[in-house]
Design a protein around this motif. Structure first.
Motif, mmCIF file in Angstrom:
data_model
loop_
_atom_site.group_PDB
_atom_site.id
_atom_site.type_symbol
_atom_site.label_atom_id
_atom_site.label_comp_id
_atom_site.label_asym_id
_atom_site.label_seq_id
_atom_site.Cartn_x
_atom_site.Cartn_y
_atom_site.Cartn_z
ATOM 1 N N VAL A 81 0.699 -1.334 -0.013
ATOM 2 C CA VAL A 81 -0.163 0.046 -0.041
ATOM 3 C C VAL A 81 0.806 1.207 -0.045
ATOM 4 C CG1 VAL A 81 -1.684 1.392 1.281
ATOM 5 C CG2 VAL A 81 -1.801 -1.294 1.057
ATOM 6 N N VAL A 82 0.485 2.138 -0.730
ATOM 7 C CA VAL A 82 1.472 3.530 -0.874
ATOM 8 C C VAL A 82 0.493 4.518 -0.801
ATOM 9 C CG1 VAL A 82 2.686 4.842 -2.635
ATOM 10 C CG2 VAL A 82 2.926 2.274 -2.551
ATOM 11 N N VAL A 83 0.847 5.448 0.051
ATOM 12 C CA VAL A 83 0.219 6.876 0.052
ATOM 13 C C VAL A 83 0.601 7.991 -0.490
ATOM 14 C CG1 VAL A 83 -0.820 8.293 1.996
ATOM 15 C CG2 VAL A 83 -0.802 5.918 2.371
ATOM 16 N N LEU A 84 -0.216 8.584 -1.474
ATOM 17 C CA LEU A 84 0.466 9.804 -1.709
ATOM 18 C C LEU A 84 -0.084 10.971 -1.355
ATOM 19 C CD1 LEU A 84 -0.347 9.177 -5.798
ATOM 20 C CD2 LEU A 84 1.801 9.012 -4.394
ATOM 21 N N ASN A 85 0.433 12.159 -1.179
ATOM 22 C CA ASN A 85 -0.097 13.356 -0.261
ATOM 23 C C ASN A 85 -0.088 14.416 -1.670
ATOM 24 O OD1 ASN A 85 -1.002 15.542 1.084
ATOM 25 N ND2 ASN A 85 0.566 15.419 2.610
ATOM 26 N N THR A 86 -1.549 14.314 -2.108
ATOM 27 C CA THR A 86 -1.522 15.386 -3.248
ATOM 28 C C THR A 86 -2.894 16.233 -3.040
ATOM 29 O OG1 THR A 86 -3.381 13.854 -3.820
ATOM 30 C CG2 THR A 86 -1.223 13.844 -4.939
ATOM 31 N N GLY A 87 -2.331 16.903 -1.417
ATOM 32 C CA GLY A 87 -3.553 17.969 -1.125
ATOM 33 C C GLY A 87 -4.267 17.104 -0.011
ATOM 34 N N GLY A 88 -4.438 15.847 -0.225
ATOM 35 C CA GLY A 88 -5.047 15.195 0.567
ATOM 36 C C GLY A 88 -4.316 13.673 0.284
ATOM 37 N N PHE A 89 -4.776 12.897 1.349
ATOM 38 C CA PHE A 89 -3.944 11.650 1.188
ATOM 39 C C PHE A 89 -4.816 10.895 0.316
ATOM 40 C CE2 PHE A 89 -1.134 12.237 4.082
ATOM 41 C CZ PHE A 89 -1.408 12.786 5.243
ATOM 42 N N LYS A 90 -4.081 9.942 -0.788
ATOM 43 C CA LYS A 90 -4.655 9.311 -1.512
ATOM 44 C C LYS A 90 -3.984 7.806 -1.190
ATOM 45 C CE LYS A 90 -5.305 7.959 -6.621
ATOM 46 N NZ LYS A 90 -5.031 8.317 -7.816
ATOM 47 N N THR A 91 -4.724 6.654 -0.975
ATOM 48 C CA THR A 91 -4.290 5.322 -0.989
ATOM 49 C C THR A 91 -4.318 4.678 -2.092
ATOM 50 O OG1 THR A 91 -4.983 5.610 1.344
ATOM 51 C CG2 THR A 91 -4.457 3.422 0.833
ATOM 52 N N ILE A 92 -3.036 3.916 -2.456
ATOM 53 C CA ILE A 92 -3.354 3.032 -3.492
ATOM 54 C C ILE A 92 -2.913 1.564 -2.920
ATOM 55 C CG2 ILE A 92 -2.355 2.729 -5.857
ATOM 56 C CD1 ILE A 92 -1.623 5.507 -5.907
#
Lengths: 115, 111
Positions: free
Chosen positions: B89-100
């Motif tokens: 699981v990878v989490v991006l922070n693009t203004g809010g967290f996006k979990t992939i």
């Protein structure tokens, strides 16, 4: 750790009926909740993301009129499968995230069987 | 290319074996990384977070290589109870967290 309660655990219904699944965060404020669907031996598929007090954002291919999501409070989100059909039979899981928190906390899932 | 890719499974190993799972991610802005474990018809459960310095929890060791955009999970002395699907699981922070979520790798540990 944070707890997310999901109910019911399983439901069997007739084709054409609507089914509501609840997801509650018990000890934290869930600013964002997610709904997933998982078919046997397949990976989790994100259906929609809901932020408290605003409309849910649906993933491509997910019918918003069929899968109604309500996130009216910081501790409760509901998914209603309207006019369920056998192809909607699946394992539905919710998850929740608090403000500024990266980790997701999952509900225990709901197995839906539509006859 | 998928945002998070995992080894295709299943892995079939005998008890006591060491098994390694690999995962790659495509977005260099990825911020946080986790391994989750999912049993059949159960919710995913957090196994461990993954840090660049590497971290160990008993028989489990996770490693992150940001330069190669690669994450690994090593299980030593496999137990029958380790049989499950392991999700990267990878989490991006693009203004809010996006979990992939990765698609998962199934592990079967046999006696």
């Amino acid at each position: 750790g944070a707890v997310v309660s999901q109910h019911p655990s399983w439901v069997i219904c007739k084709s054409g009926t609507s089914v509501k699944i609840e997801c509650r965060s018990l000890d934290f404020q869930a600013t964002t909740m997610f709904w997933y669907r998982q078919f046997p031996k397949q990976s989790l598929m994100l259906m929609a993301t809901s932020n408290e007090g605003s409309k849910a954002t649906y993933e491509q291919g997910v019918e918003k009129d069929k899968f109604l999501i309500n996130h009216a409070s910081l501790t409760l989100s509901t998914l209603t499968v309207t006019s369920a059909h056998p192809e909607d039979s699946s394992f539905y899981i919710c998850s929740a995230r608090g403000r500024g928190v990266e980790k997701l906390f999952f509900g225990s899932g709901t197995q839906l069987s539509v006859l | 290319r998928k945002e998070v890719e995992q080894d295709p499974g299943p892995f079939n190993v005998p008890e006591g074996a060491t098994v390694a799972f690999n995962c790659t991610y495509s977005n260099s802005a990825s911020q946080s990384f986790f391994w989750y474990r999912q049993d059949c018809r159960k919710e995913p459960k957090l196994l461990m977070s993954v840090y660049s310095s590497g971290n160990e929890d008993g028989r489990f060791t996770a490693q992150l290589n940001r330069a190669s955009q690669y994450i690994s999970l090593l299980i030593r002395d496999s137990k029958l109870s380790d049989s499950a699907t392991y999700l990267c699981v990878v989490v991006l922070n693009t203004g809010g967290f996006k979990t992939i979520f990765g698609a998962g790798t199934r592990l079967f540990v046999k006696a």
